[in-house]
Design a protein around this motif. Sequence first.
Motif, PDB file in Angstrom:
ATOM      1  N   TRP A 100       5.057   1.282   2.705  1.00 17.36           N
ATOM      2  CA  TRP A 100       5.645   0.063   3.338  1.00 17.36           C
ATOM      3  C   TRP A 100       6.043  -0.706   1.890  1.00 17.36           C
ATOM      4  O   TRP A 100       5.360  -0.458   0.983  1.00 17.36           O
ATOM      5  N   ASP A 101       6.884  -0.714   1.919  1.00 23.27           N
ATOM      6  CA  ASP A 101       7.785  -1.818   0.687  1.00 23.27           C
ATOM      7  C   ASP A 101       7.350  -3.042   1.035  1.00 23.27           C
ATOM      8  O   ASP A 101       6.613  -3.537   1.810  1.00 23.27           O
ATOM      9  N   ASP A 102       7.483  -3.767  -0.112  1.00 21.94           N
ATOM     10  CA  ASP A 102       6.681  -5.411  -0.104  1.00 21.94           C
ATOM     11  C   ASP A 102       7.260  -5.986   1.093  1.00 21.94           C
ATOM     12  O   ASP A 102       6.730  -7.126   1.527  1.00 21.94           O
ATOM     13  N   TYR A 103       8.632  -6.213   1.290  1.00 24.12           N
ATOM     14  CA  TYR A 103       9.507  -6.982   1.961  1.00 24.12           C
ATOM     15  C   TYR A 103       8.786  -6.468   3.397  1.00 24.12           C
ATOM     16  O   TYR A 103       8.658  -7.396   4.071  1.00 24.12           O
ATOM     17  N   ASP A 104       8.536  -5.381   4.221  1.00 25.40           N
ATOM     18  CA  ASP A 104       7.769  -4.842   5.458  1.00 25.40           C
ATOM     19  C   ASP A 104       6.157  -5.022   5.475  1.00 25.40           C
ATOM     20  O   ASP A 104       6.462  -6.149   6.419  1.00 25.40           O
ATOM     21  N   LEU A 105       5.778  -5.683   4.514  1.00 29.08           N
ATOM     22  CA  LEU A 105       4.183  -6.006   4.617  1.00 29.08           C
ATOM     23  C   LEU A 105       4.381  -7.641   4.954  1.00 29.08           C
ATOM     24  O   LEU A 105       3.580  -8.239   5.515  1.00 29.08           O
TER      25      LEU A 105
END
Length: 768
Positions: A100-105
Amino acid sequence: MADEKDVRTYSEPAGGWGALKATAKVLSLQGIPIYGPNTLLQMNQPEGFDCPGCAWPDPKHTSSFEFCENGAKAVAWEATTNRCTPEFFAMHPVSELRAWDDYDLEMAGRLTHPMVYDSASDRYKQIGWHAAFEKIASHLNALDDPDHAEFYTSGRASNEAAFLYQIFVREYGTNNFPDCSNMCHEATSVGLPRSIGVGKGTVTLEDFDAADAIFIFGQNPGTNSPRMMTNLHEASRRGARIVSFNPFRERALERFQAPQDPIEMVTLRSTPISTFLYQVRVGGDVAALKGIMKAVLEFDNTELAAGRASVLDLDFINQHTVGLERLIEDLYATKWEAIERQSGLSKEDLTNVAKIYIESKNTVLVYGMGLTQHHRGTENVQQAANLILLRGNIGRLGAGICPVRGHSNVQGDRTVGITEVPSQELLAGIERTFGFKPPTAHGHDVVEALKAMVNGTAKVFIGLGGNFAAAVPDWPLVQPAIRKLDLTVQISTKLNRGHLVHGREALILPCLGRTEIDRQACGTQSITVEDSMSMVHASAGRNEPASVYLLSEPAIIAGIARATLGEQSCVPWESMVASYDRIRDAIESVFPVFAGFNERIRQPGGFQLRSTARNREWATPSRRANFAVFAGLEEDPHHMDEDALWLTTMRSHDQYNTTIYSLSDRYRGVFGQRDVVFINGRELEKRGLHPGERIDLIALSNDGVERIVCGFKIVEYSLPDGCCGAYYPETNPLVPLYAHDPDSHTPSYKSVPIRLRRSAPHGRVDAA
């Protein structure tokens, strides 16, 4: 919902309607359109909570709206209705979450329960608080040497939490305090004391009101400290001359529309901010500073030759400084041709700035990480101090030096003892207050902690906030080393990359946020923070906690300490957590500068810690302010590859440190994406590249380690020749661990030599 991927010109001013729309959007996105505005009205108010974002000070007379766009995003990020529960972790193995990218985390929401990593299922599972504390204690007490543990601190931690943390760690037996300030403003903490005797700024907001010139080096206030724009907006409107130096023409440095100005909002007008905005080359700030000082000396010679008074403040210099002769000798020996080449600015430009400086009675010099995150960051800071000292612009109204700290309490954490180099005063204060002898040996900062992980001597990592694994440099070298640790512990509010780059055993300990009510045995508690201008004030959350399982940071630290140290501990952990007044009493005992702490923070606005330099008292060995010589002009080691570019890493407008609020960067016209690199048209033509193409960025390393990020989209952008820019932390893998300031160990995030190559399909490599 992410923005559609696009790159387009954004022509609006900073702030204004764009900021209001973005605030409304983020409140809606986080599911708090109803109570969100009520929460925002409590931010930066005397009876409310301090912004969990930047450390810009509050005005003495607050309005109802003492928050900015990015402050609203920080609150929405924390006060979100989204929840990251044990059920979430049961659905998603760590191997999946790593993709996952940092935004979705971050969008998974607030952590609700303490969690432990289960290697058999590759998932985090729920654990009780007592069991979590016992697991940590077991690992710490099994170490052969306390120095095999690393104790990280984020600048979000309160004074109370940071103080308890450093007391626990020192009673445990080590001074290993890698801290977020090591990665941003450590050059300030090392460089300014050598120049003026104190590692903090010397100005207040009132100085901005009285300044008739403001110089800004390497700082993007519209994104990283937006409330500063109110002061710059007011200064510009009353006629102060603002001169900015930045490789980017940052929108807020150009023009700003104040959301609290009804005339500007209704008429759609804006206020020009910078009288002059000079696009200095990456690594060219010191050349610019030396050029300005050289021009000041040339003006001085002209005035003296004509029988007029010196443009230098000779009374101040003679009474308060040493070392001017050596500085003058160095400036005379520095050729204008070299200054122009290194800075990317002309002699005429820099002479113009010198003229503004001479004509101004009161000057404030502001700087950010564009000055500190270089190989010679400590020396860079000292050159900024030199310029201020030449005309006595320190220790009087309307003048001084202003390093803009990032996170809300990064300065306070250092003041209450988060340092790997404890002073004799600190050690004596701890022994006097608690009755144990703390260790005296030099501990680890971030760079030394990372080296200990890489060489295998570090075994346990505990992070008080932050996103350590993403924030650090040199991911190819460092992240595999983190995974070999015996235990990693993260005290956090939200899911982030640091929970997924973990040790063989790992814990996530969820804590209260700044916006939430902190109830302890003696009632509701407030914490304190110190802003960038040494004002200390109280902060008390107003929202109910996101989960009944959350503990405050002081309670978590006390739980770990009691489990680890047992009954032989000299510290009354439970008593101090029951009432934070007792923690503040202990802070006052260790640090006499906090005399009357509890009484003073109950005054609206709090109190200001005394600054010796502001009073023209110089806590240096010479008992004077020191002019410092910078040999040559290069802030970073010179690379010989003529096709190389200097990469500067930076934040988008929709992020704060490693926290990503969205995938867009409104002011730079980038929407729905972060894997981009900014390069000017001349450099693209030179390489036969075009906007929209995908390229790989390859670090020019000297240790045989390949450091590369792939598939970045080219965005044509106005930058100086020989330079490019890309987002942090995505390009942190390119920053070698060895590339840091030898004095302060600040990593060189702002000056990474790289080369480019086309991202070829099917694994083929094409040279660019």
